[in-house]
Design an enzyme around this catalytic site. Structure first.
Site, PDB file in Angstrom:
ATOM      1  N   SER A 131      14.572  40.474  51.674  1.00  0.00           N
ATOM      2  CA  SER A 131      13.371  40.785  52.453  1.00  0.00           C
ATOM      3  C   SER A 131      12.202  39.890  52.095  1.00  0.00           C
ATOM      4  CB  SER A 131      12.972  42.250  52.243  1.00  0.00           C
ATOM      5  OG  SER A 131      12.688  42.500  50.873  1.00  0.00           O
ATOM      6  N   HIS A 132      12.216  39.318  50.874  1.00  0.00           N
ATOM      7  CA  HIS A 132      11.140  38.435  50.430  1.00  0.00           C
ATOM      8  C   HIS A 132      11.590  36.980  50.325  1.00  0.00           C
ATOM      9  CE1 HIS A 132       9.309  42.238  49.353  1.00  0.00           C
ATOM     10  NE2 HIS A 132       8.185  41.619  49.070  1.00  0.00           N
ATOM     11  N   LEU A 177       7.029  40.197  42.637  1.00  0.00           N
ATOM     12  CA  LEU A 177       6.210  40.125  41.420  1.00  0.00           C
ATOM     13  C   LEU A 177       7.073  39.870  40.182  1.00  0.00           C
ATOM     14  CD1 LEU A 177       3.347  40.420  40.237  1.00  0.00           C
ATOM     15  CD2 LEU A 177       3.788  42.876  40.034  1.00  0.00           C
ATOM     16  N   THR A 205       0.912  49.154  48.628  1.00  0.00           N
ATOM     17  CA  THR A 205       2.131  49.517  47.902  1.00  0.00           C
ATOM     18  C   THR A 205       2.070  49.020  46.463  1.00  0.00           C
ATOM     19  OG1 THR A 205       3.168  47.530  48.834  1.00  0.00           O
ATOM     20  CG2 THR A 205       3.595  49.618  49.943  1.00  0.00           C
ATOM     21  N   GLU A 228      10.611  46.240  53.428  1.00  0.00           N
ATOM     22  CA  GLU A 228      11.895  46.806  53.842  1.00  0.00           C
ATOM     23  C   GLU A 228      11.746  47.609  55.132  1.00  0.00           C
ATOM     24  OE1 GLU A 228      14.856  46.338  52.797  1.00  0.00           O
ATOM     25  OE2 GLU A 228      14.478  45.203  50.967  1.00  0.00           O
ATOM     26  N   LYS A 230       2.095  60.893  41.518  1.00  0.00           N
ATOM     27  CA  LYS A 230       2.277  59.918  40.434  1.00  0.00           C
ATOM     28  C   LYS A 230       2.341  58.503  40.997  1.00  0.00           C
ATOM     29  CE  LYS A 230       4.529  63.087  37.212  1.00  0.00           C
ATOM     30  NZ  LYS A 230       5.704  63.344  36.348  1.00  0.00           N
ATOM     31  N   LEU A 255      20.156  49.104  33.242  1.00  0.00           N
ATOM     32  CA  LEU A 255      18.731  48.875  33.048  1.00  0.00           C
ATOM     33  C   LEU A 255      18.112  48.254  34.292  1.00  0.00           C
ATOM     34  CD1 LEU A 255      18.862  47.336  29.485  1.00  0.00           C
ATOM     35  CD2 LEU A 255      17.341  49.214  30.100  1.00  0.00           C
ATOM     36  N   PRO A 256      16.801  48.455  34.486  1.00  0.00           N
ATOM     37  CA  PRO A 256      16.120  47.728  35.556  1.00  0.00           C
ATOM     38  C   PRO A 256      16.295  46.224  35.337  1.00  0.00           C
ATOM     39  CG  PRO A 256      14.702  49.462  34.693  1.00  0.00           C
ATOM     40  CD  PRO A 256      15.874  49.370  33.773  1.00  0.00           C
ATOM     41  N   ARG A 284      19.847  42.353  39.413  1.00  0.00           N
ATOM     42  CA  ARG A 284      19.369  41.017  39.771  1.00  0.00           C
ATOM     43  C   ARG A 284      20.077  39.948  38.951  1.00  0.00           C
ATOM     44  NH1 ARG A 284      12.776  41.282  40.595  1.00  0.00           N
ATOM     45  NH2 ARG A 284      12.752  42.975  42.124  1.00  0.00           N
TER      46      ARG A 284
END
Length: 335
Positions: free
Chosen positions: A46-47, A123, A159, A188, A230, A303-304, A308
């Site tokens: 998307s980016h 980012l 966002t 998205e 939050k 994990l995050p 990727r």
């Protein structure tokens, strides 16, 4: 959906040539093209190339200055500022990082504030670079308002993603957190609108604050904050860091990142780079290794950033499948 497989080099070259053809200088086009290829490699389509026609349109309509020359200043020893001059964020960030990284290594910690900027893309791509330099990188970027406050229905904050990248032992981040304050990135929802596909419940709200599965209705309403109030808190934190602290435009006043309405959005980015060796000496690497190991030792746990990393490795050898509709749009720019 028809696709065509391209190498990362081909993706970078295609993005670069399209940006230059649209009126972007080579100096400003290259950082964005490099980031586009990296974004495709990470699986964040998307980016990636899908955004190149939008970038080109924004150069041509004046929403972003493709020939901008960012200006760096050092108001304090631990703080670097860059005025992006309404140009692409990537050029301003590159200039800022050239000063931020050595400053953080010399002093233990340093910050970079960028104003009069534009959409910085993914980012986590930028904080990832700080982690590759051996630094803990924190990043914040604000965006045009698209999230309503708790109890309200009118968007006042974007966002507003934040990202944290932690250096690992192999030159890649051991942990890479990159998340927006909304349930899903607005891009998205825009992607689903372009493709005529419904969105899942919980992604966006209509103008009255009710859930919707119609992406076009959601784009006219507001994005759903992640975790309710939050998520709103995270968006406010990012707005403070990326807009108020940098002197950039607040999301309520920024023009959209999509379409041609309005002038330059003049949003901002804020980065903090920390040398872990200065703060915790050898204990940092030991603690991160123990933390990562405790998670990876569990079946199915991840994990995050793990996803990727895997996609990047595959993309480097197998290439990336790109939507042919996107390639047709870029071909039209180059014609």
């Amino acid at each position: 959906m028809e696709t065509r497989t391209l190498t990362l080099t081909e993706i970078e070259d295609l993005a670069f040539r399209a940006l230059v053809a649209a009126g972007t200088t080579e100096a400003n086009a290259r950082p964005l093209a490099v980031a586009t290829a990296a974004t495709e490699a990470d699986g964040v389509a998307s980016h990636g190339l899908a955004y190149i026609p939008i970038y080109c349109e924004h150069v041509q309509c004046g929403k972003v200055d493709g020939a901008a020359k960012p200006v760096l200043d050092r108001p304090r020893s631990g703080l670097i500022t860059v005025d992006a001059a309404t140009g692409f964020a990537h050029s301003a960030i590159d200039m800022g990082f050239d000063a931020l990284i050595p400053a953080a290594k010399e002093q233990g910690i340093a910050a970079l504030a960028i104003r009069n900027s534009y959409n910085c893309g993914v980012l986590g791509y930028h904080t990832h670079r700080l982690a590759q330099a051996g630094l803990v990188g924190l990043g914040f970027t604000n965006a045009p308002a698209s999230i309503a406050p708790s109890g309200g229905s009118k968007p006042v904050i974007g966002t507003n993603p934040f990202s944290v990248a932690v250096p690992g032992t192999d030159g890649q981040p051991a942990v890479l957190i990159d998340q927006s304050a909304s349930t899903i990135a607005k891009s998205e929802v825009m992607k689903h609108a372009r493709e005529g596909k419904p969105i899942p419940v919980g992604w966006a709200l209509d103008a009255d604050g009710n859930p919707t599965t119609d992406p076009n209705v959601g784009l006219k309403g507001s994005m759903a904050p992640s975790g309710g109030y939050k998520g709103v808190g995270i968006a406010l934190l990012t707005e403070i860091m990326a807009a108020a602290l940098t002197g950039a435009t607040l999301g309520i006043h920024a023009s959209p990142f999509s379409g041609t309405a309005g002038g330059p959005p003049k949003t901002g980015q804020f980065f903090i780079a920390i040398d872990p060796a200065a703060a915790a000496q050898d204990m940092f690497a030991e603690n991160i290794s123990a933390l990562v190991g405790a998670i990876h030792s569990q079946d199915g746990a991840h994990l995050p950033g793990d996803g990727r990393r895997a996609k990047r490795i595959a993309a480097e050898t197998e290439g990336v499948a790109v939507n042919t509709a996107t390639l047709d749009k870029i071909a039209a720019i180059l014609a």
